[in-house]
Write a protein that holds these residues in place. Structure first.
Motif, PDB file in Angstrom:
ATOM      1  N   LEU A 175     -12.412   1.555 -15.603  1.00 22.49           N
ATOM      2  CA  LEU A 175     -11.502   2.411 -14.851  1.00 22.49           C
ATOM      3  C   LEU A 175     -11.192   1.808 -13.485  1.00 22.49           C
ATOM      4  N   CYS A 176     -12.181   1.175 -12.876  1.00 23.87           N
ATOM      5  CA  CYS A 176     -11.927   0.490 -11.600  1.00 23.87           C
ATOM      6  C   CYS A 176     -10.958  -0.678 -11.799  1.00 23.87           C
ATOM      7  N   GLY A 177     -11.046  -1.354 -12.951  1.00 25.00           N
ATOM      8  CA  GLY A 177     -10.076  -2.405 -13.262  1.00 25.00           C
ATOM      9  C   GLY A 177      -8.667  -1.859 -13.343  1.00 25.00           C
ATOM     10  N   GLY A 178      -8.520  -0.670 -13.945  1.00 30.67           N
ATOM     11  CA  GLY A 178      -7.208  -0.030 -13.992  1.00 30.67           C
ATOM     12  C   GLY A 178      -6.707   0.348 -12.615  1.00 30.67           C
ATOM     13  N   MET A 179      -7.616   0.857 -11.769  1.00 26.38           N
ATOM     14  CA  MET A 179      -7.232   1.205 -10.405  1.00 26.38           C
ATOM     15  C   MET A 179      -6.780  -0.025  -9.626  1.00 26.38           C
ATOM     16  N   MET A 180      -7.499  -1.134  -9.791  1.00 31.57           N
ATOM     17  CA  MET A 180      -7.136  -2.355  -9.083  1.00 31.57           C
ATOM     18  C   MET A 180      -5.818  -2.937  -9.593  1.00 31.57           C
ATOM     19  N   THR A 181      -5.522  -2.737 -10.872  1.00 29.37           N
ATOM     20  CA  THR A 181      -4.225  -3.150 -11.422  1.00 29.37           C
ATOM     21  C   THR A 181      -3.097  -2.417 -10.708  1.00 29.37           C
ATOM     22  N   TRP A 182      -3.233  -1.101 -10.640  1.00 26.87           N
ATOM     23  CA  TRP A 182      -2.227  -0.265  -9.956  1.00 26.87           C
ATOM     24  C   TRP A 182      -2.147  -0.616  -8.480  1.00 26.87           C
ATOM     25  N   ARG A 183      -3.293  -0.796  -7.839  1.00 28.05           N
ATOM     26  CA  ARG A 183      -3.325  -1.087  -6.404  1.00 28.05           C
ATOM     27  C   ARG A 183      -2.669  -2.434  -6.098  1.00 28.05           C
ATOM     28  N   ALA A 184      -2.869  -3.425  -6.984  1.00 27.24           N
ATOM     29  CA  ALA A 184      -2.242  -4.735  -6.780  1.00 27.24           C
ATOM     30  C   ALA A 184      -0.722  -4.632  -6.866  1.00 27.24           C
ATOM     31  N   LEU A 185      -0.223  -3.845  -7.810  1.00 26.99           N
ATOM     32  CA  LEU A 185       1.221  -3.664  -7.939  1.00 26.99           C
ATOM     33  C   LEU A 185       1.788  -2.925  -6.735  1.00 26.99           C
ATOM     34  N   LEU A 186       1.082  -1.884  -6.287  1.00 30.62           N
ATOM     35  CA  LEU A 186       1.547  -1.119  -5.132  1.00 30.62           C
ATOM     36  C   LEU A 186       1.579  -1.993  -3.881  1.00 30.62           C
ATOM     37  N   ALA A 187       0.554  -2.833  -3.714  1.00 29.41           N
ATOM     38  CA  ALA A 187       0.515  -3.730  -2.551  1.00 29.41           C
ATOM     39  C   ALA A 187       1.651  -4.742  -2.609  1.00 29.41           C
ATOM     40  N   ASP A 188       1.932  -5.254  -3.793  1.00 25.76           N
ATOM     41  CA  ASP A 188       3.002  -6.242  -3.928  1.00 25.76           C
ATOM     42  C   ASP A 188       4.363  -5.632  -3.626  1.00 25.76           C
ATOM     43  N   LEU A 189       4.481  -4.323  -3.882  1.00 24.98           N
ATOM     44  CA  LEU A 189       5.737  -3.632  -3.593  1.00 24.98           C
ATOM     45  C   LEU A 189       5.858  -3.248  -2.122  1.00 24.98           C
ATOM     46  N   GLY A 190       4.779  -3.450  -1.346  1.00 25.53           N
ATOM     47  CA  GLY A 190       4.874  -3.211   0.091  1.00 25.53           C
ATOM     48  C   GLY A 190       4.002  -2.111   0.641  1.00 25.53           C
ATOM     49  N   SER A 191       3.099  -1.544  -0.171  1.00 28.44           N
ATOM     50  CA  SER A 191       2.228  -0.479   0.319  1.00 28.44           C
ATOM     51  C   SER A 191       0.772  -0.780  -0.009  1.00 28.44           C
ATOM     52  N   PRO A 192       0.160  -1.729   0.696  1.00 29.40           N
ATOM     53  CA  PRO A 192      -1.261  -1.980   0.459  1.00 29.40           C
ATOM     54  C   PRO A 192      -2.092  -0.811   0.976  1.00 29.40           C
ATOM     55  N   LEU A 193      -2.960  -0.282   0.128  1.00 31.16           N
ATOM     56  CA  LEU A 193      -3.803   0.842   0.516  1.00 31.16           C
ATOM     57  C   LEU A 193      -5.247   0.387   0.651  1.00 31.16           C
ATOM     58  N   PRO A 194      -5.987   0.938   1.610  1.00 37.06           N
ATOM     59  CA  PRO A 194      -7.425   0.657   1.664  1.00 37.06           C
ATOM     60  C   PRO A 194      -8.083   1.060   0.352  1.00 37.06           C
ATOM     61  N   ARG A 237      10.817  -4.145  -0.941  1.00 37.64           N
ATOM     62  CA  ARG A 237      10.282  -5.447  -1.335  1.00 37.64           C
ATOM     63  C   ARG A 237      10.304  -5.580  -2.848  1.00 37.64           C
ATOM     64  N   PRO A 238      10.841  -6.662  -3.372  1.00 34.15           N
ATOM     65  CA  PRO A 238      10.832  -6.856  -4.825  1.00 34.15           C
ATOM     66  C   PRO A 238       9.446  -7.265  -5.318  1.00 34.15           C
ATOM     67  N   LEU A 239       9.201  -6.998  -6.566  1.00 36.63           N
ATOM     68  CA  LEU A 239       7.948  -7.425  -7.191  1.00 36.63           C
ATOM     69  C   LEU A 239       7.961  -8.940  -7.356  1.00 36.63           C
ATOM     70  N   THR A 240       6.802  -9.580  -7.140  1.00 39.94           N
ATOM     71  CA  THR A 240       6.717 -11.033  -7.241  1.00 39.94           C
ATOM     72  C   THR A 240       5.884 -11.442  -8.451  1.00 39.94           C
ATOM     73  N   ARG A 241       6.023 -12.697  -8.827  1.00 38.69           N
ATOM     74  CA  ARG A 241       5.239 -13.213  -9.952  1.00 38.69           C
ATOM     75  C   ARG A 241       3.739 -13.179  -9.619  1.00 38.69           C
ATOM     76  N   ARG A 242       3.407 -13.493  -8.378  1.00 40.36           N
ATOM     77  CA  ARG A 242       2.005 -13.477  -7.983  1.00 40.36           C
ATOM     78  C   ARG A 242       1.419 -12.073  -8.119  1.00 40.36           C
ATOM     79  N   GLY A 243       2.166 -11.073  -7.691  1.00 35.50           N
ATOM     80  CA  GLY A 243       1.691  -9.701  -7.808  1.00 35.50           C
ATOM     81  C   GLY A 243       1.444  -9.307  -9.251  1.00 35.50           C
ATOM     82  N   LEU A 244       2.344  -9.703 -10.131  1.00 31.65           N
ATOM     83  CA  LEU A 244       2.172  -9.410 -11.549  1.00 31.65           C
ATOM     84  C   LEU A 244       0.945 -10.100 -12.127  1.00 31.65           C
ATOM     85  N   LEU A 245       0.714 -11.348 -11.738  1.00 29.30           N
ATOM     86  CA  LEU A 245      -0.434 -12.089 -12.259  1.00 29.30           C
ATOM     87  C   LEU A 245      -1.752 -11.491 -11.775  1.00 29.30           C
ATOM     88  N   VAL A 246      -1.790 -11.067 -10.504  1.00 26.85           N
ATOM     89  CA  VAL A 246      -3.002 -10.418  -9.995  1.00 26.85           C
ATOM     90  C   VAL A 246      -3.273  -9.122 -10.762  1.00 26.85           C
TER      91      VAL A 246
END
Length: 334
Positions: free
Chosen positions: A71-90, A202-211
């Motif tokens: 479940l933490c892996g799923g949370m980090m997946t979502w968090r990585a996408l959100l950060a790549d879109l411009g909203s990094p959350l603690p 901010r557009p989604l990047t390839r790096r964000g998708l890979l993370v």
């Protein structure tokens, strides 16, 4: 104003009503989510009780720990996408938004988790459109990575087991093309325009998708270990010709495939029932029907327990962090 006169309250009491309404909405949301989650358990309680009676405490604890990691892996997946879109959350704040919002998947209808995440994210400065984009991108990332993991692991351990589900694997090339950053950004832009929303800053990047993909793959491994821990107890003799490593790899693919089949059924709360039926079918080559049903039901309950545990711990961590900041501020004031 005359000295000593009490201050005039804000017009209509909006400053008070706002937080009260939000708090009430959260209580109602949590009550509905917990109620439907309990309904899933009660509906199949006899089978669940029989299955858990055969599980040892070490296997149960190992399975729950693996679920929490997944479940933490799923949370980090979502968090990585959100950060790549411009909203990094603690980490703590992101965990609370994700895990509490995810409880909405137990309520019939597929939009409750995203609505909850949008509202909680807005309080942290995340635009609703960005929260929605991260949510709707997380599902395809998990679906595509899950199908790849299932295809690789099941083909490597028991090649014939993937044949009945070949139609599902046809989605892999479609998702591979659809998840090119240019395609994703164009689809997101079109959807936001149709909804009358502002485009993403901010557009989604390839790096964000890979993370995000890397975290999703880690989650599937953890889910497989969760299932392997249950299988080891309910099928102690093992399957002839299968080593412990082969069984673990097979469980990774079996869980990933059953999850993907379940998530394709959007009208059922959290894929309830569909995932279990699919898991029993996928496990058929290595488990008899009785043990396979017990494994599927035990897996479902451990995952519900993991959802509740993660949501509770995330909320507690945020409250403690908030209390520490208040204490620190009070110390400075003094």
């Amino acid at each position: 104003m005359i000295s000593g006169e009490p201050p005039v309250p804000p017009s209509g009491g909006r400053g008070v009503r706002g937080p009260v309404v939000k708090r009430l909405a959260r209580v109602v949301f949590l009550a509905l989510a917990l109620g439907f989650g309990a309904w899933v358990v009660v509906r199949q309680w006899d089978e669940i009780r029989d299955g858990f009676a055969r599980l040892s405490w070490p296997s149960l604890v190992l399975s729950l720990v693996a679920v929490v990691a997944a479940l933490c892996g799923g949370m980090m997946t979502w968090r990585a996408l959100l950060a790549d879109l411009g909203s990094p959350l603690p980490l703590r704040a992101g965990a609370r938004v994700f895990f509490v919002g995810q409880l909405g998947k137990y309520i019939p209808g597929s939009l409750w988790p995203v609505i909850a995440q949008m509202e909680m994210g807005r309080e942290l400065g995340v635009p609703r459109s960005r929260s929605a984009a991260a949510f709707f991108l997380t599902l395809p990332v998990q679906l595509g990575s899950g199908l790849v993991v299932a295809g690789v692991t099941l083909s490597a351990t028991l090649p014939g087991s993937v044949a009945p589900y070949a139609w599902a694997f046809l989605l892999i090339p479609v998702l591979a093309v659809a998840f090119q950053p240019r395609v994703v950004n164009a689809v997101l832009g079109f959807g936001l325009r149709r909804l009358g929303r502002e485009p993403l800053e901010r557009p989604l990047t390839r790096r964000g998708l890979l993370v995000a993909l890397g975290w999703a793959l880690a989650g599937w491994v953890a889910y497989g270990l969760h299932l392997a821990a249950i299988v080891a107890d309910l099928d102690p003799g093992g399957s002839p010709g299968f080593s412990a490593l082969s069984v673990a790899a097979f469980c990774v693919g079996a869980f990933a495939l059953s999850w993907c089949l379940g998530i394709m059924t959007f009208v059922v709360p959290a894929g309830a029932g569909v995932r279990e039926v699919a898991m029993v079918a996928v496990l058929a080559p290595v488990l008899d029907r009785g043990p396979a049903i017990a494994v599927a039901l035990c897996s479902r309950i451990v995952i519900i327990a993991g959802d509740l545990l993660c949501a509770g711990l995330a909320g507690l961590a945020v409250r403690r962090a908030g209390g520490s900041r208040k204490d620190h501020a009070s110390g400075k004031a003094v």
